[in-house]
Design a protein around this motif. Sequence first.
Motif, PDB file in Angstrom:
ATOM      1  N   ASP A 124     -19.705  39.497  26.227  1.00 52.67           N
ATOM      2  CA  ASP A 124     -18.884  39.306  25.135  1.00 52.67           C
ATOM      3  C   ASP A 124     -17.697  40.671  25.012  1.00 52.67           C
ATOM      4  OD1 ASP A 124     -20.602  40.910  24.180  1.00 52.67           O
ATOM      5  OD2 ASP A 124     -20.644  40.079  22.328  1.00 52.67           O
ATOM      6  N   LYS A 125     -18.286  41.782  25.173  1.00 51.70           N
ATOM      7  CA  LYS A 125     -17.369  42.830  25.155  1.00 51.70           C
ATOM      8  C   LYS A 125     -16.555  43.073  26.564  1.00 51.70           C
ATOM      9  CE  LYS A 125     -20.907  45.441  22.377  1.00 51.70           C
ATOM     10  NZ  LYS A 125     -21.655  46.611  22.087  1.00 51.70           N
ATOM     11  N   LYS A 126     -17.429  42.587  27.743  1.00 51.42           N
ATOM     12  CA  LYS A 126     -16.544  42.739  28.830  1.00 51.42           C
ATOM     13  C   LYS A 126     -15.288  41.887  28.829  1.00 51.42           C
ATOM     14  CE  LYS A 126     -20.526  44.149  31.748  1.00 51.42           C
ATOM     15  NZ  LYS A 126     -21.451  43.836  32.749  1.00 51.42           N
ATOM     16  N   ILE A 127     -15.355  40.340  28.384  1.00 54.63           N
ATOM     17  CA  ILE A 127     -14.426  39.433  28.269  1.00 54.63           C
ATOM     18  C   ILE A 127     -13.337  40.159  27.365  1.00 54.63           C
ATOM     19  CG2 ILE A 127     -13.456  37.266  27.050  1.00 54.63           C
ATOM     20  CD1 ILE A 127     -16.146  36.337  28.054  1.00 54.63           C
ATOM     21  N   MET A 128     -13.535  40.870  26.158  1.00 53.64           N
ATOM     22  CA  MET A 128     -12.876  41.376  25.244  1.00 53.64           C
ATOM     23  C   MET A 128     -12.077  42.725  25.952  1.00 53.64           C
ATOM     24  SD  MET A 128     -14.447  41.179  21.735  1.00 53.64           S
ATOM     25  CE  MET A 128     -16.145  41.342  21.938  1.00 53.64           C
ATOM     26  N   ASN A 129     -12.865  43.320  26.557  1.00 54.57           N
ATOM     27  CA  ASN A 129     -12.162  44.457  27.355  1.00 54.57           C
ATOM     28  C   ASN A 129     -11.226  44.074  28.508  1.00 54.57           C
ATOM     29  OD1 ASN A 129     -13.429  46.275  25.989  1.00 54.57           O
ATOM     30  ND2 ASN A 129     -15.405  46.600  27.295  1.00 54.57           N
ATOM     31  N   PHE A 130     -11.514  43.224  29.275  1.00 52.36           N
ATOM     32  CA  PHE A 130     -10.794  42.582  30.316  1.00 52.36           C
ATOM     33  C   PHE A 130      -9.399  42.127  29.576  1.00 52.36           C
ATOM     34  CE2 PHE A 130      -9.141  38.558  32.195  1.00 52.36           C
ATOM     35  CZ  PHE A 130      -8.784  39.098  33.521  1.00 52.36           C
ATOM     36  N   ILE A 131      -9.359  41.156  28.869  1.00 51.11           N
ATOM     37  CA  ILE A 131      -8.193  40.587  27.946  1.00 51.11           C
ATOM     38  C   ILE A 131      -7.453  41.993  27.457  1.00 51.11           C
ATOM     39  CG2 ILE A 131      -7.153  39.506  26.039  1.00 51.11           C
ATOM     40  CD1 ILE A 131      -9.810  37.457  26.278  1.00 51.11           C
ATOM     41  N   ASN A 132      -7.790  42.754  26.982  1.00 54.27           N
ATOM     42  CA  ASN A 132      -7.163  43.926  26.351  1.00 54.27           C
ATOM     43  C   ASN A 132      -6.547  44.775  27.469  1.00 54.27           C
ATOM     44  OD1 ASN A 132      -7.591  43.326  23.651  1.00 54.27           O
ATOM     45  ND2 ASN A 132      -9.502  44.388  23.483  1.00 54.27           N
ATOM     46  N   GLU A 133      -7.396  44.797  28.500  1.00 55.11           N
ATOM     47  CA  GLU A 133      -6.617  45.744  29.542  1.00 55.11           C
ATOM     48  C   GLU A 133      -5.572  45.039  30.314  1.00 55.11           C
ATOM     49  OE1 GLU A 133      -8.193  46.402  34.181  1.00 55.11           O
ATOM     50  OE2 GLU A 133      -9.627  46.833  32.545  1.00 55.11           O
ATOM     51  N   LYS A 148     -17.430  38.391  14.126  1.00 59.36           N
ATOM     52  CA  LYS A 148     -17.051  39.585  13.640  1.00 59.36           C
ATOM     53  C   LYS A 148     -16.654  40.832  14.820  1.00 59.36           C
ATOM     54  CE  LYS A 148     -18.868  39.050   8.863  1.00 59.36           C
ATOM     55  NZ  LYS A 148     -19.783  39.683   8.025  1.00 59.36           N
ATOM     56  N   ASN A 149     -17.535  40.508  15.761  1.00 59.54           N
ATOM     57  CA  ASN A 149     -17.387  41.545  16.779  1.00 59.54           C
ATOM     58  C   ASN A 149     -16.340  41.336  17.800  1.00 59.54           C
ATOM     59  OD1 ASN A 149     -18.925  39.279  17.829  1.00 59.54           O
ATOM     60  ND2 ASN A 149     -19.852  40.536  19.530  1.00 59.54           N
ATOM     61  N   VAL A 150     -15.589  39.985  17.783  1.00 61.16           N
ATOM     62  CA  VAL A 150     -14.670  39.740  18.566  1.00 61.16           C
ATOM     63  C   VAL A 150     -13.339  40.619  18.203  1.00 61.16           C
ATOM     64  CG1 VAL A 150     -12.856  38.084  19.563  1.00 61.16           C
ATOM     65  CG2 VAL A 150     -15.523  37.432  19.126  1.00 61.16           C
ATOM     66  N   LYS A 151     -12.736  41.723  18.983  1.00 58.45           N
ATOM     67  CA  LYS A 151     -11.421  42.263  18.627  1.00 58.45           C
ATOM     68  C   LYS A 151     -10.729  42.209  19.838  1.00 58.45           C
ATOM     69  CE  LYS A 151     -14.397  45.365  15.936  1.00 58.45           C
ATOM     70  NZ  LYS A 151     -14.883  46.744  15.513  1.00 58.45           N
ATOM     71  N   LEU A 152      -9.538  41.509  19.441  1.00 58.90           N
ATOM     72  CA  LEU A 152      -8.363  41.382  20.469  1.00 58.90           C
ATOM     73  C   LEU A 152      -7.346  42.124  19.970  1.00 58.90           C
ATOM     74  CD1 LEU A 152      -9.248  37.971  21.786  1.00 58.90           C
ATOM     75  CD2 LEU A 152      -9.688  39.925  22.898  1.00 58.90           C
ATOM     76  N   ASN A 153      -6.557  42.721  20.750  1.00 60.12           N
ATOM     77  CA  ASN A 153      -5.507  43.547  20.356  1.00 60.12           C
ATOM     78  C   ASN A 153      -4.030  42.660  20.022  1.00 60.12           C
ATOM     79  OD1 ASN A 153      -7.040  45.728  20.706  1.00 60.12           O
ATOM     80  ND2 ASN A 153      -6.420  46.010  22.689  1.00 60.12           N
ATOM     81  N   PHE A 154      -4.291  41.681  19.038  1.00 58.12           N
ATOM     82  CA  PHE A 154      -2.896  40.977  18.746  1.00 58.12           C
ATOM     83  C   PHE A 154      -2.710  41.005  17.147  1.00 58.12           C
ATOM     84  CE2 PHE A 154      -4.525  39.375  22.693  1.00 58.12           C
ATOM     85  CZ  PHE A 154      -3.735  39.009  23.590  1.00 58.12           C
ATOM     86  N   LYS A 164     -15.693  22.151   9.944  1.00 56.08           N
ATOM     87  CA  LYS A 164     -15.633  23.025   8.889  1.00 56.08           C
ATOM     88  C   LYS A 164     -17.056  23.964   9.084  1.00 56.08           C
ATOM     89  CE  LYS A 164     -12.636  20.861   5.655  1.00 56.08           C
ATOM     90  NZ  LYS A 164     -12.619  20.236   4.454  1.00 56.08           N
ATOM     91  N   ARG A 165     -17.909  23.104   9.808  1.00 51.96           N
ATOM     92  CA  ARG A 165     -19.265  23.987   9.905  1.00 51.96           C
ATOM     93  C   ARG A 165     -19.432  24.795  11.126  1.00 51.96           C
ATOM     94  NH1 ARG A 165     -22.927  18.627   9.632  1.00 51.96           N
ATOM     95  NH2 ARG A 165     -21.167  17.952  11.122  1.00 51.96           N
ATOM     96  N   ASN A 166     -18.297  24.743  12.156  1.00 55.84           N
ATOM     97  CA  ASN A 166     -18.599  25.608  13.267  1.00 55.84           C
ATOM     98  C   ASN A 166     -17.725  26.789  13.278  1.00 55.84           C
ATOM     99  OD1 ASN A 166     -18.814  22.261  14.061  1.00 55.84           O
ATOM    100  ND2 ASN A 166     -20.255  23.702  15.179  1.00 55.84           N
ATOM    101  N   SER A 167     -17.963  27.628  14.063  1.00 57.83           N
ATOM    102  CA  SER A 167     -17.228  28.957  14.309  1.00 57.83           C
ATOM    103  C   SER A 167     -16.674  28.782  15.761  1.00 57.83           C
ATOM    104  CB  SER A 167     -18.376  30.085  13.900  1.00 57.83           C
ATOM    105  OG  SER A 167     -18.611  29.989  12.582  1.00 57.83           O
ATOM    106  N   PHE A 168     -16.726  27.879  16.475  1.00 60.85           N
ATOM    107  CA  PHE A 168     -16.055  27.721  17.752  1.00 60.85           C
ATOM    108  C   PHE A 168     -14.973  26.656  17.793  1.00 60.85           C
ATOM    109  CE2 PHE A 168     -19.682  25.021  18.226  1.00 60.85           C
ATOM    110  CZ  PHE A 168     -19.465  24.064  19.064  1.00 60.85           C
ATOM    111  N   GLY A 169     -13.969  27.048  18.642  1.00 61.55           N
ATOM    112  CA  GLY A 169     -12.907  26.014  19.040  1.00 61.55           C
ATOM    113  C   GLY A 169     -12.023  26.517  19.813  1.00 61.55           C
TER     114      GLY A 169
END
Length: 340
Positions: A124-133, A148-154, A164-169
């Motif tokens: 998960d961190k590697k994906i986020m780092n890739f996108i931000n890079e 909560k740990n998903v942090k993207l620079n947008f 409503k019951r899911n956190s993915f989409g």
Amino acid sequence: MASKRQFNFFQKLLYFINSIVATILLLSYFLAFVSPKTVPVFSVASLAVPFLIVVNLVFLIYWIIKLKKHFILSGVVLLFGWMFFPPFVKFSKKNTALNSDVKVMSYNVRMFNLYNWITEKDIDKKIMNFINEKEPDIIALQEYYDAKNVKLNFPYQYFVPKSKRNSFGSAIFSKYKIINKGSLDFENSANNAIFIDIVKNKDTVRVYNLHLQSLKLNPQKENFGEANSEKLVDRLKTGFIKQASQVEAFLEHEKQWKGKKIICGDFNNTAYSWVYRQLAKNKQDAFEVAGSGLGKSFNYFFPIRIDFILTDNKTKVHSFKTYSEKLSDHFPIMSRINFD
């Protein structure tokens, strides 16, 4: 003399197999003109077009090496596909960069490896780092997991969960202010199409994130070798029919927008399908305009391109790249697009 006869028999057998594979490929090309709702079982063959192209290329090379005129069969079929259908491989590449370009990325992140499909740590961190890079200006994410740990620079984002019951989409992140947004809410499906409207200079641009019905092809399994092949075919048929309905719903929504647009997403089908032909009609495929190589976007045992970035014909496509990072079952794609 005996060995010569055996060799001739082998060549005849090989050419017979070659003839069958070439014929199937030729017929499969035309499945792009037939809705999966008409004869869904035939649509399964369209999924295998990239594999059939590779097999015919092998036959072509073999007969050329053997200095046999038999190469003409696969050669003609491959040439026909090259002339009238989307390219399987691009040899040239366009790479232009202007300060006014908008960098658009599409990426199926597979819920940031939530269920540890990949044993490697910190995916998960590697994906986020890739996108931000890579710093895309807009990114369309499929199978996005809102944690909560998903942090993207947008500064702006639009996320629509499966329910409503899911956190993915599906999600779209943007460096441009979102002035309008919406969701098509496909029926009876975990997949969806969402959109945002942004302003770039004087242009209002619509960005779609389209994630069509999954065919549930597993990169870790040889799906086409399943013990019960009937179940596999039935599952694919059901998936193709749902895709067709989703495409129809999408096109009905899309035609209401007359301005500039970008369609990103995981189509879960190839450029040789009815699905792609309908979606790409009167549009540019960024890979075809500016990409190179095979454009493989799904980690499967043969080259398959199912992730796309499409634009209207007025928009300029300056570059396209498929990245090789194995952080999901899909590979990220990005294009530099200019609206000026």
